[in-house]
Design a protein around this motif. Sequence first.
Motif, PDB file in Angstrom:
ATOM      1  N   TYR A 264       0.025 -48.603 -17.201  1.00  0.00           N
ATOM      2  CA  TYR A 264       1.556 -49.443 -17.662  1.00  0.00           C
ATOM      3  C   TYR A 264       2.149 -49.567 -16.642  1.00  0.00           C
ATOM      4  CZ  TYR A 264       5.357 -50.665 -20.450  1.00  0.00           C
ATOM      5  OH  TYR A 264       6.402 -51.520 -20.907  1.00  0.00           O
ATOM      6  N   TYR A 265       2.733 -48.502 -15.855  1.00  0.00           N
ATOM      7  CA  TYR A 265       3.763 -48.611 -15.012  1.00  0.00           C
ATOM      8  C   TYR A 265       3.493 -49.378 -13.638  1.00  0.00           C
ATOM      9  CZ  TYR A 265       6.750 -45.063 -17.067  1.00  0.00           C
ATOM     10  OH  TYR A 265       7.723 -44.384 -17.986  1.00  0.00           O
ATOM     11  N   CYS A 266       2.134 -49.291 -13.352  1.00  0.00           N
ATOM     12  CA  CYS A 266       1.673 -49.949 -12.185  1.00  0.00           C
ATOM     13  C   CYS A 266       1.688 -51.323 -12.296  1.00  0.00           C
ATOM     14  CB  CYS A 266       0.126 -49.504 -11.642  1.00  0.00           C
ATOM     15  SG  CYS A 266       0.439 -47.785 -10.934  1.00  0.00           S
ATOM     16  N   SER A 267       1.126 -51.932 -13.075  1.00  0.00           N
ATOM     17  CA  SER A 267       1.128 -53.271 -13.551  1.00  0.00           C
ATOM     18  C   SER A 267       2.609 -53.892 -13.878  1.00  0.00           C
ATOM     19  CB  SER A 267       0.346 -53.751 -14.772  1.00  0.00           C
ATOM     20  OG  SER A 267       0.797 -53.074 -15.741  1.00  0.00           O
ATOM     21  N   ALA A 268       3.493 -53.304 -14.641  1.00  0.00           N
ATOM     22  CA  ALA A 268       4.768 -53.551 -14.888  1.00  0.00           C
ATOM     23  C   ALA A 268       5.661 -53.671 -13.804  1.00  0.00           C
ATOM     24  CB  ALA A 268       5.293 -52.632 -15.907  1.00  0.00           C
ATOM     25  N   THR A 269       5.467 -52.574 -12.828  1.00  0.00           N
ATOM     26  CA  THR A 269       6.112 -52.359 -11.515  1.00  0.00           C
ATOM     27  C   THR A 269       5.850 -53.655 -10.528  1.00  0.00           C
ATOM     28  OG1 THR A 269       6.470 -50.002 -11.662  1.00  0.00           O
ATOM     29  CG2 THR A 269       6.869 -51.049  -9.591  1.00  0.00           C
ATOM     30  N   ALA A 270       4.835 -53.979 -10.329  1.00  0.00           N
ATOM     31  CA  ALA A 270       4.062 -55.104  -9.620  1.00  0.00           C
ATOM     32  C   ALA A 270       5.026 -56.380 -10.024  1.00  0.00           C
ATOM     33  CB  ALA A 270       2.840 -55.272  -9.679  1.00  0.00           C
TER      34      ALA A 270
END
Length: 327
Positions: A264-270
């Motif tokens: 979740y965090y990696c895709s949203a952060t990008a």
Amino acid sequence: MRYMSWKEKTWVLDGHDNDTIPDGFILLGFSDNPRLEMVLFVFVSVFYMVTLVGKTTIILLFHLDPHLRTPMYFFLTNLSILDLCFTTSSIPQMLVNLWGPDKTISYLGCAVQLYIFLGLAAAECVLLLVMAFDQYVAVCQPLHYAAIMHPHLCHKLAFLVWASGIFGTLVQSPTTMKLPFCHHHQVDGFVCEVPALICLACGDTHVSELQISVIGAVFLMGPILLILISCGHIAKAVLAIQSREGRSKAFRTCSSHLAVIFLYYCSATAVYIRPRSHFSQERGKFLTLFYTVVTPTLNPLIYTLRNKDMKEAFQKLLGRDRTSAQT
């Protein structure tokens, strides 16, 4: 009756160039590749159905099985409810756009989708942090777990999760919807989300970009940092466990949560940290598909397939249904 294509509807929307508020937007998606859209329609439909079944099953098991009335499953149920609302706020509109030539969405519909979408996304960031805190207490303070994670605190934390989502969307969404949008009103994405709408603006977007960067730091980078710190303490505590079975159980629980956090965090952060970057514009649509469609589907599978309590509760539910059907 002939339906207008998205290109024809562009000219209809362009007829309102002098209006302060546009009549609507065109969610382009992959309009230039109809075959890919049909493949994505099937893909999104299947994942959405799995999400609905998986999340509903977790919610039912929590309410039907008394053994699951623990803080961990309480927060997991909140995550399931949140994911159900999150996917339902975007996927039905996405399926409509993928299915046919009509890719328009009204200004009000876009605003409502943005408010709900951003609020639930922010709430999920905080909820994953709360779940990490629950695991930290369970592993590092096992003797004091019941005293610390009492029901009153759990309900306060759940309220904090939903309140933080409301705060996040009320800070960013109004500013985004007031941007000076370009006259073509074509949103290069599947849903009305902040990065795509910022890219549509033809005027000054510094305030909105600064706001989303601050919100990204608060709801994405901040929780990631705190989760990594807690993971370090958890890893240290797990290695100190003498029992091999105890280490294995603690590792399974923590690894499942870390997998969800990573997805979740990696895709949203990008997408959200630099909304107008080349990376966000070129790959943002695929990343949006990932954290709105794939991640909510994988969450229940990750948490339940390696979870003994959930599997036993599900087997009891099936056994109960078979018994009632036989009688």
